[in-house]
Design an enzyme around this catalytic site. Sequence first.
Site, mmCIF file in Angstrom:
data_model
loop_
_atom_site.group_PDB
_atom_site.id
_atom_site.type_symbol
_atom_site.label_atom_id
_atom_site.label_comp_id
_atom_site.label_asym_id
_atom_site.label_seq_id
_atom_site.Cartn_x
_atom_site.Cartn_y
_atom_site.Cartn_z
ATOM 1 C CG ASP A 67 -0.246 0.022 2.715
ATOM 2 O OD1 ASP A 67 1.051 -0.102 2.456
ATOM 3 O OD2 ASP A 67 -0.941 -0.378 3.664
ATOM 4 C CG ASN A 134 -8.617 -0.424 11.731
ATOM 5 O OD1 ASN A 134 -7.740 -1.145 11.536
ATOM 6 N ND2 ASN A 134 -8.996 0.557 11.277
ATOM 7 C CG HIS A 136 -5.734 -1.606 8.596
ATOM 8 N ND1 HIS A 136 -5.807 -0.003 8.862
ATOM 9 C CD2 HIS A 136 -4.542 -1.862 9.079
ATOM 10 C CE1 HIS A 136 -4.559 0.055 9.069
ATOM 11 N NE2 HIS A 136 -3.545 -0.846 9.449
ATOM 12 C CD GLU A 141 -8.450 1.813 7.340
ATOM 13 O OE1 GLU A 141 -8.419 1.013 8.081
ATOM 14 O OE2 GLU A 141 -7.733 2.923 7.492
HETATM 15 P P1 PGA Z 1 2.712 -1.578 12.460
HETATM 16 O O1 PGA Z 1 1.396 -1.204 11.441
HETATM 17 O O2 PGA Z 1 3.322 -2.626 11.649
HETATM 18 O O3 PGA Z 1 3.491 -0.353 12.399
HETATM 19 O O4 PGA Z 1 2.089 -1.948 13.719
HETATM 20 C C1 PGA Z 1 0.484 -2.367 11.030
HETATM 21 C C2 PGA Z 1 -0.773 -2.002 10.114
HETATM 22 O O5 PGA Z 1 -1.228 -0.875 10.439
HETATM 23 O O6 PGA Z 1 -1.202 -2.663 9.255
#
Ligand code: PGA
Length: 238
Positions: A67, A134, A136, A141
Site C-alpha cells: 500500500d 482496527n 485492517h 479498512e
Molecule cells: P505496524 O502497522 O506494523 O506499524 O504496527 C501495521 C498496520 O497498521 O497494518
Amino acid sequence: MNLLRFDSEGAWVAGVASLWRDRLRTNPRLRMCLPSGNTPIRIYAAMAESVKRGLVSFRNAEIFALDDYGGLAPDDEGKCANILRRFLIDHVDLPNDQFHFIATDEPDQARVCRDYDRRIGDGFDLTLLGIGLNGHLGLNEPGSAPDSATRRVEMHASSIEASTDYLKHSNRPTWGVTVGLKQLLASKEIWLLASGAKKADIICRAVKGDVTTEVPATLLQKHPNCFLSVDAEAGALL
Ligand code: PGA
C-alpha cells in the site's frame, strides 16, 4: 489459520526470516507482496543480513508494495515504498525493475490502480501482512469487500493516527492506495505477523472472532494456507 508462536521477539524475527529464506530457496522467482510499518522492520534487517552473508538471494524475485499513502512528497520518508527501500530493498540484491510500488503522486489514481493490478497479474506466491489495531490489512479498512481490487481509500481515524509513527512532520495523510483484499486473499501463502502486547487484542479477534468484513483480518481464517506468526506478547490471548 496455522499458528506459529515464538517465545520472544528475537526468536520470532529469526523464525520468520528462516522460513522466508526457505521459501526463496525453494522458489527463487517468488512473487511477494510486502508491508511497511514497524512490524516487519527487524525481519527485513535479518533478510538483508542473510543476503549479505550469501545465505539467500532476491535476484530473481519480485516485490510489490502492499500500500502507500497519498498526499505526501514522493521522497517523504514515511511513504511505504520508501520505508521498504530503506529497510529491505536498498540492502538486498533485487534488481530495481523487480520492485513495484504505487505511484500515489500521479494525477490519475484510477489508472495507477488498474496498472498495478495488471502488473500483479497472476498474483502473489507469498504475502506478508501486519495488522492494524482496527483489524485492517494494508489499507483495507473495516467494511472493505473481500473481492475489492487495488484502489484509493479514505483512511480511518486510527490509521491516520498510526501514520504519525512513520512521519517526521505534521502533514497527516488522509487517503492511500492499497492492494485489494481480492489479490491478498488469492495469494498462495499468507503470513500475518504481529509482535508486542499492543497487538494481543486484535490478534485474538482476528483468530477467534466471527469472520466479518468489519474486522478484515478475520477473513484470513478462511484462507487455506495462512500462517499467523506471533511473539509471546502478541499471542498472549490465544
Ligand atoms: P505496524 O502497522 O506494523 O506499524 O504496527 C501495521 C498496520 O497498521 O497494518
